[in-house]
Design an enzyme around this catalytic site. Structure first.
Site, PDB file in Angstrom:
ATOM      1  NE  ARG A 102    -106.573  50.645 -28.077  1.00 20.07           N
ATOM      2  CZ  ARG A 102    -107.197  50.984 -26.741  1.00 20.07           C
ATOM      3  NH1 ARG A 102    -106.464  50.836 -25.789  1.00 20.07           N
ATOM      4  NH2 ARG A 102    -108.249  50.936 -26.845  1.00 20.07           N
ATOM      5  CG  HIS A 129    -111.943  54.171 -28.555  1.00 18.17           C
ATOM      6  ND1 HIS A 129    -112.031  52.946 -29.090  1.00 18.17           N
ATOM      7  CD2 HIS A 129    -111.831  53.979 -27.275  1.00 18.17           C
ATOM      8  CE1 HIS A 129    -111.410  52.119 -28.282  1.00 18.17           C
ATOM      9  NE2 HIS A 129    -111.446  52.465 -26.979  1.00 18.17           N
ATOM     10  CD  GLN A 132    -115.519  52.719 -24.596  1.00 11.90           C
ATOM     11  OE1 GLN A 132    -114.308  52.263 -24.738  1.00 11.90           O
ATOM     12  NE2 GLN A 132    -116.469  52.571 -23.927  1.00 11.90           N
ATOM     13  CG  ASP A 216    -111.348  59.247 -22.209  1.00 13.62           C
ATOM     14  OD1 ASP A 216    -110.828  58.483 -21.725  1.00 13.62           O
ATOM     15  OD2 ASP A 216    -111.291  59.298 -23.440  1.00 13.62           O
ATOM     16  CB  CYS A 256    -114.391  54.800 -22.267  1.00 11.43           C
ATOM     17  SG  CYS A 256    -113.148  56.110 -21.938  1.00 11.43           S
ATOM     18  NE  ARG A 284    -115.368  48.760 -26.685  1.00  9.65           N
ATOM     19  CZ  ARG A 284    -113.869  49.037 -26.511  1.00  9.65           C
ATOM     20  NH1 ARG A 284    -113.184  49.284 -25.378  1.00  9.65           N
ATOM     21  NH2 ARG A 284    -112.920  48.843 -27.575  1.00  9.65           N
TER      22      ARG A 284
END
Ligand code: CP
Ligand code: NVA
Length: 301
Positions: A102, A129, A132, A216, A256, A284
């Site tokens: 990340r 991402h 996700q 988001d 998310c 996830r």
């Protein structure tokens, strides 16, 4: 050697396959027969931004598949003091069996994948991402059936990582995606090439007939210095009761996470749809286990 640095690192057939593996692994979780193909492996989680869901779901998922994981905060390793990613990749690649990264620049993840010689997974960059969105699609299909039939409406900062991975998914799987964002927070048109994506800056027009309303944060990690201008530009881009009123009656509301109630989503709508949102968070774990299993080269359970 396969990597997952972008949503389209896998073909549509492979994405479908990972989703099937995820469903099987979810069903069989905790059983004595649950597969542990990663036994004897150690994976590194190199994180240069905060995380709750991604970190925990990868750590738990790797453990359940038999691997050990080592959490390496970029601030604690020499990367944070300026050691280049290309050197970090060549060192860790000789000790570890896989990496989950990340960070900010997408090129760092690509460079790590190229030089480390170990499977590399994007756990969020400024551009994508993908894990996700994999989990989100898994969730939509669990609750509503085939993704191809769903109209997804993304509201908020449509130029950040999460919506950009939605664009890649829409291009790959062919479902209609509407991006609803004010000017300055829409992706460049070139980024939408070949994808059934439209931009509709009016929230009520965008939400009309939606099967999925998705949002988001307005201020992504790394954009904190732009907080005031983002708050003001996006103040009308909230998922709330008026938006829900024009969506399909059974529309899903997804986020998310982390969520900022009263900003990108109203408290009322968040709590009304908390069951979907936390199922999305749980998924996830399952979706990434499917991905790891696939990258390991296992094609069936
Ligand atoms: N959605 C998500 O990636 O959450 P974290 O930042 O907590 O990992
Ligand atoms: N766009 C957000 C996603 C957080 C999971 C960010 O980058 O901070």
């Amino acid at each position: 050697m396969r990597h997952y640095t972008r949503f389209d690192s896998l073909s549509a057939t492979e994405t479908r396959h990972v989703l099937r593996l995820a469903a099987e692994l979810k069903k069989g979780r905790g059983q004595a027969s649950a597969p542990r193909p990663f036994q004897g492996q150690t994976w590194g989680l190199i994180f240069n931004k905060s995380s709750t869901r991604t970190r925990v779901s990868f750590e738990v998922g790797l453990r359940e598949l038999g691997a050990q994981s080592l959490f390496l905060s970029a601030a604690d390793i020499q990367l944070g003091r300026g050691e280049p990613m290309r050197d970090t990749a060549r060192v860790l690649g000789r000790m570890m069996h896989g990496a989950v990264i990340r960070t900010y620049a997408q090129s760092d993840v690509e460079e790590f994948a190229k030089l480390s010689g170990i499977p590399t997974i994007n756990a969020l960059t400024d551009e994508e991402h993908p894990c996700q969105i994999l989990a989100d699609i898994f969730t939509v299909e669990e609750r509503k059936g085939p993704m191809e039939k769903q109209k997804v409406v993304f509201i908020g900062d449509a130029a950040c990582n999460v919506p950009l991975s939605w664009v890649a998914a829409s291009r790959q799987l062919g479902f209609p995606l509407v991006l609803c964002a004010p000017e300055g927070y829409q992706p460049p048109v070139e980024a939408l090439a070949g994808a059934p994506v439209t931009i509709e800056p009016d929230p009520l027009k965008a939400a009309e007939g939606a099967d999925v309303l998705y949002t988001d944060v307005w201020v992504s990690m790394g954009k904190e210095s732009e907080k005031a201008q983002r708050m003001s530009a996006m103040k009308d881009y909230q998922i709330n009761a008026s938006m829900l009123a024009v969506a399909k009656p059974e529309a899903l509301v997804m986020h998310c996470l982390p969520a900022y109630r009263g900003l990108e989503i109203s408290e009322e709508v968040f709590e009304l749809h908390a069951d979907t949102i936390f199922q999305e968070a749980e998924n996830r774990l399952h979706a990434q286990k499917g991905l790891l299993y696939f990258l390991h080269g296992e094609n069936s359970l």
